[in-house]
Design a protein around this motif. Structure first.
Motif, PDB file in Angstrom:
ATOM      1  N   ALA A  91       0.832  -1.207   0.000  1.00 55.88           N
ATOM      2  CA  ALA A  91       0.000   0.000   0.000  1.00 55.88           C
ATOM      3  C   ALA A  91       0.865   1.255   0.000  1.00 55.88           C
ATOM      4  O   ALA A  91       0.603   2.215  -0.737  1.00 55.88           O
ATOM      5  CB  ALA A  91      -0.935  -0.012   1.211  1.00 55.88           C
ATOM      6  N   ASN A  94       2.319   2.304  -3.273  1.00 59.79           N
ATOM      7  CA  ASN A  94       1.358   2.617  -4.330  1.00 59.79           C
ATOM      8  C   ASN A  94       0.309   3.655  -3.938  1.00 59.79           C
ATOM      9  O   ASN A  94      -0.583   3.950  -4.738  1.00 59.79           O
ATOM     10  CB  ASN A  94       0.636   1.338  -4.770  1.00 59.79           C
ATOM     11  CG  ASN A  94       1.566   0.343  -5.431  1.00 59.79           C
ATOM     12  OD1 ASN A  94       1.872   0.463  -6.615  1.00 59.79           O
ATOM     13  ND2 ASN A  94       2.030  -0.650  -4.672  1.00 59.79           N
ATOM     14  N   MET A  95       0.412   4.218  -2.730  1.00 65.35           N
ATOM     15  CA  MET A  95      -0.524   5.226  -2.260  1.00 65.35           C
ATOM     16  C   MET A  95       0.239   6.375  -1.623  1.00 65.35           C
ATOM     17  O   MET A  95       1.391   6.186  -1.198  1.00 65.35           O
ATOM     18  CB  MET A  95      -1.479   4.629  -1.205  1.00 65.35           C
ATOM     19  CG  MET A  95      -2.484   3.637  -1.729  1.00 65.35           C
ATOM     20  SD  MET A  95      -3.450   2.948  -0.343  1.00 65.35           S
ATOM     21  CE  MET A  95      -4.259   4.441   0.294  1.00 65.35           C
ATOM     22  N   ASN A  99      -2.343   8.976   3.177  1.00 66.91           N
ATOM     23  CA  ASN A  99      -3.538   8.129   3.146  1.00 66.91           C
ATOM     24  C   ASN A  99      -3.310   6.816   3.893  1.00 66.91           C
ATOM     25  O   ASN A  99      -4.169   6.362   4.643  1.00 66.91           O
ATOM     26  CB  ASN A  99      -3.945   7.837   1.700  1.00 66.91           C
ATOM     27  CG  ASN A  99      -4.473   9.069   0.989  1.00 66.91           C
ATOM     28  OD1 ASN A  99      -4.432  10.170   1.541  1.00 66.91           O
ATOM     29  ND2 ASN A  99      -4.941   8.902  -0.232  1.00 66.91           N
ATOM     30  N   ASP A 148     -11.395   8.309  -5.406  1.00 66.72           N
ATOM     31  CA  ASP A 148     -10.018   8.080  -4.951  1.00 66.72           C
ATOM     32  C   ASP A 148      -9.811   6.689  -4.361  1.00 66.72           C
ATOM     33  O   ASP A 148      -8.696   6.338  -3.972  1.00 66.72           O
ATOM     34  CB  ASP A 148      -9.630   9.124  -3.898  1.00 66.72           C
ATOM     35  CG  ASP A 148      -9.571  10.519  -4.487  1.00 66.72           C
ATOM     36  OD1 ASP A 148      -9.272  10.621  -5.692  1.00 66.72           O
ATOM     37  OD2 ASP A 148      -9.823  11.490  -3.747  1.00 66.72           O
ATOM     38  N   ASN A 150      -9.153   2.828  -4.194  1.00 64.22           N
ATOM     39  CA  ASN A 150      -8.583   1.764  -5.019  1.00 64.22           C
ATOM     40  C   ASN A 150      -8.253   0.571  -4.139  1.00 64.22           C
ATOM     41  O   ASN A 150      -8.353   0.643  -2.911  1.00 64.22           O
ATOM     42  CB  ASN A 150      -7.349   2.258  -5.785  1.00 64.22           C
ATOM     43  CG  ASN A 150      -6.254   2.750  -4.861  1.00 64.22           C
ATOM     44  OD1 ASN A 150      -5.782   2.027  -3.987  1.00 64.22           O
ATOM     45  ND2 ASN A 150      -5.848   4.011  -5.038  1.00 64.22           N
ATOM     46  N   TYR A 152      -5.608  -0.695  -3.222  1.00 66.06           N
ATOM     47  CA  TYR A 152      -4.507  -0.570  -2.279  1.00 66.06           C
ATOM     48  C   TYR A 152      -4.985  -0.082  -0.917  1.00 66.06           C
ATOM     49  O   TYR A 152      -4.311  -0.313   0.099  1.00 66.06           O
ATOM     50  CB  TYR A 152      -3.426   0.352  -2.845  1.00 66.06           C
ATOM     51  CG  TYR A 152      -2.703  -0.256  -4.017  1.00 66.06           C
ATOM     52  CD1 TYR A 152      -1.934  -1.406  -3.860  1.00 66.06           C
ATOM     53  CD2 TYR A 152      -2.816   0.297  -5.291  1.00 66.06           C
ATOM     54  CE1 TYR A 152      -1.285  -1.991  -4.944  1.00 66.06           C
ATOM     55  CE2 TYR A 152      -2.157  -0.276  -6.384  1.00 66.06           C
ATOM     56  CZ  TYR A 152      -1.403  -1.413  -6.201  1.00 66.06           C
ATOM     57  OH  TYR A 152      -0.765  -1.995  -7.262  1.00 66.06           O
ATOM     58  N   SER A 153      -6.132   0.571  -0.874  1.00 68.97           N
ATOM     59  CA  SER A 153      -6.729   0.908   0.417  1.00 68.97           C
ATOM     60  C   SER A 153      -7.085  -0.356   1.185  1.00 68.97           C
ATOM     61  O   SER A 153      -6.953  -0.412   2.410  1.00 68.97           O
ATOM     62  CB  SER A 153      -7.981   1.764   0.207  1.00 68.97           C
ATOM     63  OG  SER A 153      -7.678   2.970  -0.453  1.00 68.97           O
TER      64      SER A 153
END
Length: 215
Positions: A91, A94-95, A99, A148, A150, A152-153
């Motif tokens: 995560a 990629n974030m 976040n 927003d 995705n 990855y969250s």
């Protein structure tokens, strides 16, 4: 030692640990554009193992004569550590770090709720209210179905679940099990994750800057 002083010491150690995690996360995020995930995990793991072995030797904690029950808990905790590392760093790579960090603010809430459910630890209505508000805040951050949002969250949420398992298992361990030794076994497990991952992904030569950040 009074319960208050134990709580105070525990809070101070937790604050120190969270500061260290924050610095570590910032360095790992800085590496994400240059070093592949599994290579970074492998190299940092090797360094961590060396440091922890030295610490275990100095503290006299490098021993393996624990009951089967304790070894079972150590293994489960290590699996939680491995899962938490994989999901969190995926995560993080990629974030935006803000976040990911915001989602991880639900971790103390998840641990408190799990301690009540699985360990029978009491939670008053004030803590339950705080947990409810905290989880509502997490939903506002990840905004399922929003522009927003995705997958990855979901990785970050899976990291929370794995770390919660790790921390709950620690509460079941005997105080006779050395904490540095437990950390060493976890570091070995995470390093093996990095080693296996590098067998199937690309690796790169490290720049001087990346080498410093991995130290």
């Amino acid at each position: 030692m009074t319960p208050f002083s134990e709580n105070l010491r525990g809070a101070a150690l937790m604050m120190g640990g969270m500061c260290a995690y924050t610095v570590n996360d910032a360095f790992m995020k800085a590496l994400s554009d240059e070093v592949p995930l599994f290579e970074a995990v492998l190299l940092r793991g090797i360094g961590a193992i060396i440091c922890l072995v030295i610490m275990c030797k100095i503290l006299g904690q490098l021993r393996f004569n624990f009951p089967r029950r304790e070894w079972g808990l150590i293994i489960v905790r290590t699996l939680g550590e491995i899962g938490g590392t994989f999901f969190f760093l995926t995560a993080l790579f990629n974030m935006p770090i803000a976040n990911v960090s915001a989602i991880l603010q639900s971790l103390p809430l998840a641990v408190s709720l799990s301690a009540m459910v699985f360990l029978g630890e009491p939670l008053g209505w004030r803590r339950m209210a705080a947990i409810s508000v905290g989880f509502a805040g997490v939903l506002l951050i990840i905004q399922p179905g929003g522009a927003d949002f995705n997958h990855y969250s979901l990785y970050a949420l899976c990291a929370v679940a794995c770390v919660t398992l790790r921390d709950i298992v620690v509460r079941r361990m005997s105080r006779d099990v050395p904490s540095v030794f437990v950390a060493l076994i976890a570091a070995i497990g995470v390093t093996l994750l990095g080693a296996v991952g590098t067998m199937f992904t690309e690796t790169v030569a490290l720049s001087p800057k990346a080498s410093f950040q991995l130290m």
